[in-house]
Design an enzyme around this catalytic site. Structure first.
Site, mmCIF file in Angstrom:
data_model
loop_
_atom_site.group_PDB
_atom_site.id
_atom_site.type_symbol
_atom_site.label_atom_id
_atom_site.label_comp_id
_atom_site.label_asym_id
_atom_site.label_seq_id
_atom_site.Cartn_x
_atom_site.Cartn_y
_atom_site.Cartn_z
ATOM 1 N N CYS A 150 0.740 -1.135 0.138
ATOM 2 C CA CYS A 150 -0.047 0.117 -0.106
ATOM 3 C C CYS A 150 1.024 1.102 -0.047
ATOM 4 O O CYS A 150 0.623 2.441 -0.766
ATOM 5 C CB CYS A 150 -1.001 -0.214 1.034
ATOM 6 S SG CYS A 150 -0.331 -0.418 2.851
HETATM 7 N N1 LIG Z 1 -3.226 -4.299 5.612
HETATM 8 C C1 LIG Z 1 -3.117 -3.682 4.442
HETATM 9 O O1 LIG Z 1 -3.181 -2.271 4.391
HETATM 10 C C2 LIG Z 1 -2.152 -4.397 3.361
HETATM 11 C C3 LIG Z 1 -1.965 -3.504 2.124
HETATM 12 C C4 LIG Z 1 -1.354 -4.328 1.186
HETATM 13 C C5 LIG Z 1 -0.994 -5.271 1.176
HETATM 14 N N2 LIG Z 1 -1.286 -6.148 2.401
HETATM 15 C C6 LIG Z 1 -0.702 -7.597 2.527
HETATM 16 O O2 LIG Z 1 -1.762 -8.474 2.514
HETATM 17 C C7 LIG Z 1 -1.285 -9.479 3.282
HETATM 18 C C8 LIG Z 1 -2.349 -9.762 4.425
HETATM 19 O O3 LIG Z 1 -2.122 -8.613 5.268
HETATM 20 P P1 LIG Z 1 -3.334 -8.245 6.128
HETATM 21 O O4 LIG Z 1 -3.105 -6.738 6.694
HETATM 22 O O5 LIG Z 1 -4.762 -8.756 5.808
HETATM 23 O O6 LIG Z 1 -3.021 -9.362 7.540
HETATM 24 P P2 LIG Z 1 -3.874 -9.865 8.802
HETATM 25 O O7 LIG Z 1 -4.967 -9.136 8.930
HETATM 26 O O8 LIG Z 1 -3.040 -10.250 9.930
HETATM 27 O O9 LIG Z 1 -4.574 -11.099 7.926
HETATM 28 C C9 LIG Z 1 -3.794 -12.443 7.963
HETATM 29 C C10 LIG Z 1 -4.752 -13.653 7.420
HETATM 30 O O10 LIG Z 1 -3.586 -14.363 7.099
HETATM 31 C C11 LIG Z 1 -4.133 -15.634 7.684
HETATM 32 N N3 LIG Z 1 -2.917 -16.388 8.083
HETATM 33 C C12 LIG Z 1 -2.021 -16.051 9.110
HETATM 34 N N4 LIG Z 1 -0.834 -16.944 9.172
HETATM 35 C C13 LIG Z 1 -1.192 -17.857 8.148
HETATM 36 C C14 LIG Z 1 -0.457 -19.037 7.676
HETATM 37 N N5 LIG Z 1 0.736 -19.382 8.143
HETATM 38 N N6 LIG Z 1 -1.247 -19.950 6.687
HETATM 39 C C15 LIG Z 1 -2.336 -19.313 6.236
HETATM 40 N N7 LIG Z 1 -2.973 -18.219 6.496
HETATM 41 C C16 LIG Z 1 -2.296 -17.585 7.586
HETATM 42 C C17 LIG Z 1 -4.864 -15.293 9.057
HETATM 43 O O11 LIG Z 1 -5.628 -16.276 9.547
HETATM 44 P P3 LIG Z 1 -6.215 -16.409 10.886
HETATM 45 O O12 LIG Z 1 -6.823 -15.068 11.355
HETATM 46 O O13 LIG Z 1 -7.013 -17.558 11.116
HETATM 47 O O14 LIG Z 1 -4.751 -16.612 11.724
HETATM 48 C C18 LIG Z 1 -5.400 -13.856 8.451
HETATM 49 O O15 LIG Z 1 -6.527 -14.271 7.676
HETATM 50 C C19 LIG Z 1 0.180 -9.308 3.728
HETATM 51 O O16 LIG Z 1 0.934 -10.030 3.010
HETATM 52 C C20 LIG Z 1 0.169 -7.709 3.631
HETATM 53 O O17 LIG Z 1 1.543 -7.501 3.370
HETATM 54 C C21 LIG Z 1 -1.937 -5.589 3.409
#
Ligand SMILES: NC(=O)c1ccc[n+]([C@@H]2O[C@H](COP(=O)([O-])OP(=O)(O)OC[C@H]3O[C@@H](n4cnc5c(N)ncnc54)[C@H](OP(=O)(O)O)[C@@H]3O)[C@@H](O)[C@H]2O)c1
Length: 354
Positions: A150
């Protein structure tokens, strides 16, 4: 045709936002949602705002569960996506919101992330200037797409027009960003507790250590280069994010030295030419600058441009919703392009205010 979709990381912020957008998309059926520690629970327990998806249950994230769909979205912590690549070889379209397939340089991956390196996929920022064209051209018919970081896409969109037109010096860029804590995900972290961030502005990853730096350099190299992309040699960026107490949003202030001989008309003309016809990246009139509040919930990046002759710098202020244009919106927009659907389908250009 209706495309079947699986969304992994569906209990998280990025996965939740992908689901929110896809729930309003007429060409997809959300068939499967997966998670990790929360597998087995109802999706609605973790995404209570997604009322129309209350019938879905979170499955464990395995290759078997994800296979067999037309489209798979991976919204997992970085380092977790690559393990599914082989198993999804028959899946027509896979879109990764994580970092695993963004970087072209193994050295950058090793330095900023570490662990196994995976092949770069087509970068999911359609409006990015790439050589003389736009990144959307590469997304047409793509089968593997890496949605952007982002912060990275916000800064890249801010500066790529100036780099491509040669009106700023890519060797002297400074970006300071106010960012909301949702950018760091939903999992519990002490430094993101309300008591740590309410009433405070907290810098992090100061001094050239933030993981989005190589992604920005790569994008700006592509802006400067040809279709083959030239190396990011000579592109230098000082990048400092500051967590501020707003759930979502990025306000990125980027400045760069003005190239010798570039006139004010050349400079403003570069951004006007790049974004004049775009729906989701808009250059504001001279003297106007965006607020994060103006883009909340929208797939829109708003950009304000100033020319500071006394400092000999261009100042670009960009506002983006990290979860929409910064991730999920970019992912769905890229999906639309890849599938030959109208690019803006299901994507809001208007924000939520106040
Ligand atoms: N947040 C942002 O603004 C944003 C922006 C750009 C890109 N991203 C990218 O999007 C991705 C997710 O980010 P997020 O912000 O959504 O993180 P998040 O809120 O912490 O969500 C992580 C997700 O992944 C699952 N997870 C955790 N460990 C895992 C594993 N070992 N195997 C399979 N699933 C697993 C979690 O499941 P449980 O809840 O069941 O543990 C949860 O559904 C990241 O790579 C991040 O860099 C995020």
């Amino acid at each position: 045709m209706t495309y079947s979709v699986a969304v992994s990381g569906a209990s998280g912020y990025a996965g939740g936002e992908i689901l929110r957008i896809l729930a309003a998309h007429p060409d997809v059926e959300i068939r499967t949602v997966t998670a990790h520690s929360n597998a087995g629970q109802p999706l609605i327990q973790h995404q209570p705002h997604l009322r129309s998806l209350a019938h879905l249950t979170l499955h464990d994230t395995t290759s078997d569960v994800l296979a067999g769909h037309d489209i798979v979205f991976l919204a997992l912590p970085h380092g977790q996506s690559g393990q599914y690549t082989d198993a999804l070889a028959d899946t027509p379209l896979v879109i990764d919101a994580g970092a695993d397939h963004r970087l072209e340089s193994i050295a950058d991956w090793d330095r900023f992330y570490g662990g196994d390196f995976h092949d770069p996929w087509t970068y999911g920022v359609p409006e990015l200037v790439v050589g003389g064209a736009k990144q959307r051209r590469r997304l047409v018919g793509a089968s593997r797409i890496a949605a952007p970081g982002c912060n990275a896409s916000t800064v890249s969109l801010s500066l790529a027009p100036g780099v491509a037109a040669g009106v700023i010096d890519p060797g002297d860029i400074v970006s300071v960003l106010a960012v909301g804590p949702s950018g760091a995900g939903k999992s519990l972290k002490t430094n993101l507790l309300a008591s740590e961030i309410l009433g405070s502005a907290n810098p992090y990853a100061v001094g050239g250590t933030h993981r989005h730096i190589p992604e920005i350099r790569q994008a700006l190299a592509a802006a400067r280069g040809t279709e083959d992309d030239s190396a990011d040699e000579g592109i230098r960026i000082s990048f400092t994010p500051v967590i501020v107490p707003m759930a979502r949003g990025i306000l990125a202030t980027s400045t760069a030295q003005i190239a010798a001989d570039a006139t004010d008309a050349d400079i403003r003309g570069a951004w006007e030419a790049a974004y004049g016809d775009e729906t989701f990246v808009q250059l504001l009139p001279e003297g106007e600058f965006p607020r994060t509040a103006d883009v909340l919930g929208a797939n829109t990046a708003l950009i304000g441009l100033a020319i500071d002759r006394a400092a000999n710098r261009v100042v670009v202020v960009a506002a983006v919703d990290n979860l929409v244009k910064g991730t999920a919106g970019a992912a769905v927009q890229s999906m639309n392009i890849a599938l030959g659907l109208p690019e803006a389908r299901a994507l809001p250009v208007n924000g939520i205010a106040p």
